[in-house]
Design an enzyme around this catalytic site. Sequence first.
Site, PDB file in Angstrom:
ATOM      1  N   GLY A  14      -3.900  -3.145  -2.463  1.00 45.16           N
ATOM      2  CA  GLY A  14      -4.737  -1.602  -2.035  1.00 45.16           C
ATOM      3  C   GLY A  14      -5.192  -0.632  -3.158  1.00 45.16           C
ATOM      4  O   GLY A  14      -5.435   0.375  -2.788  1.00 45.16           O
ATOM      5  N   HIS A 107     -16.055  -7.268  -5.526  1.00 46.05           N
ATOM      6  CA  HIS A 107     -15.792  -8.659  -6.328  1.00 46.05           C
ATOM      7  C   HIS A 107     -15.534  -8.576  -7.433  1.00 46.05           C
ATOM      8  O   HIS A 107     -16.416  -8.014  -8.315  1.00 46.05           O
ATOM      9  CB  HIS A 107     -16.893  -9.597  -5.619  1.00 46.05           C
TER      10      HIS A 107
HETATM   11  C1  GRF Z   1      -9.905  -6.500  -6.311  1.00 44.98           C
HETATM   12  O1  GRF Z   1      -9.701  -7.044  -7.457  1.00 44.98           O
HETATM   13  C2  GRF Z   1     -11.291  -6.790  -5.669  1.00 44.98           C
HETATM   14  O2  GRF Z   1     -12.167  -7.062  -6.339  1.00 44.98           O
HETATM   15  C3  GRF Z   1     -10.831  -8.158  -5.007  1.00 44.98           C
HETATM   16  O3  GRF Z   1      -9.291  -8.159  -4.512  1.00 44.98           O
HETATM   17  C4  GRF Z   1      -8.887  -7.092  -5.432  1.00 44.98           C
HETATM   18  C5  GRF Z   1      -8.154  -6.222  -4.441  1.00 44.98           C
HETATM   19  O4  GRF Z   1      -7.230  -5.521  -5.206  1.00 44.98           O
HETATM   20  N1  GRF Z   1     -11.695  -8.358  -3.913  1.00 44.98           N
HETATM   21  P1  GRF Z   1      -6.645  -4.279  -4.605  1.00 44.98           P
HETATM   22  O5  GRF Z   1      -6.002  -4.625  -3.246  1.00 44.98           O
HETATM   23  O6  GRF Z   1      -7.704  -3.159  -3.897  1.00 44.98           O
HETATM   24  O7  GRF Z   1      -5.632  -3.586  -5.582  1.00 44.98           O
END
Ligand code: GRF
Length: 185
Positions: A14, A107
Amino acid sequence: MVKKKACVFISGAGSNLKALIKRSREYSFPINISCVISSTKKASGLSFAKIYKIPYYILNLDNQLNIESILIKLKEDNISLICLAGYMRILEKNFLDRFKGKIINIHPSLLPKYKGLNTFKRILKTKEKITGCTVHYVNKKLDTGRKILQKKIFITPNDNEKTLKYRVQQVEHKAYAEAIIRIYN
Ligand code: GRF
């Protein structure tokens, strides 16, 4: 300023949720985060919903009643934007239909390159010199929706999966907020 209401979907740490919550507390940021939805109760990112006192729900995609009740909640809350932030499940068709054109995702690559999972490992293996992140609209095909914004970083010879993930996420936290501003401008 009247802010739009948004919901953030997570499955993990998150860090993007946290960055978005912080930005959303700024007066001129176009959205308020009205709720958080997680695909699992184990997502550590739920701690940010608790700290910032944002209602959260666990989405059980194997239970149609649960899906329906969450869809009703989102409608009642007048949610006009869904932000996927590390949401690791394929979004149920009902969400895509009911929030058509209102779901965005972040992404960790420069799409259309490196769709799907294990992005950093694949990027390092192919010895790319530049990577980054993409904020895009979500449609039925994974990581193919219209781009809203990309941010780039240079890959250094010392980078490994951990450092690259860290550095990409630093730019993600800025990119997601900028993309949302762009949507409403
Ligand atoms: C992010 O790096 C995003 O690009 C991918 O999943 C990751 C989530 O990270 N879809 P977080 O949970 O926001 O720290």
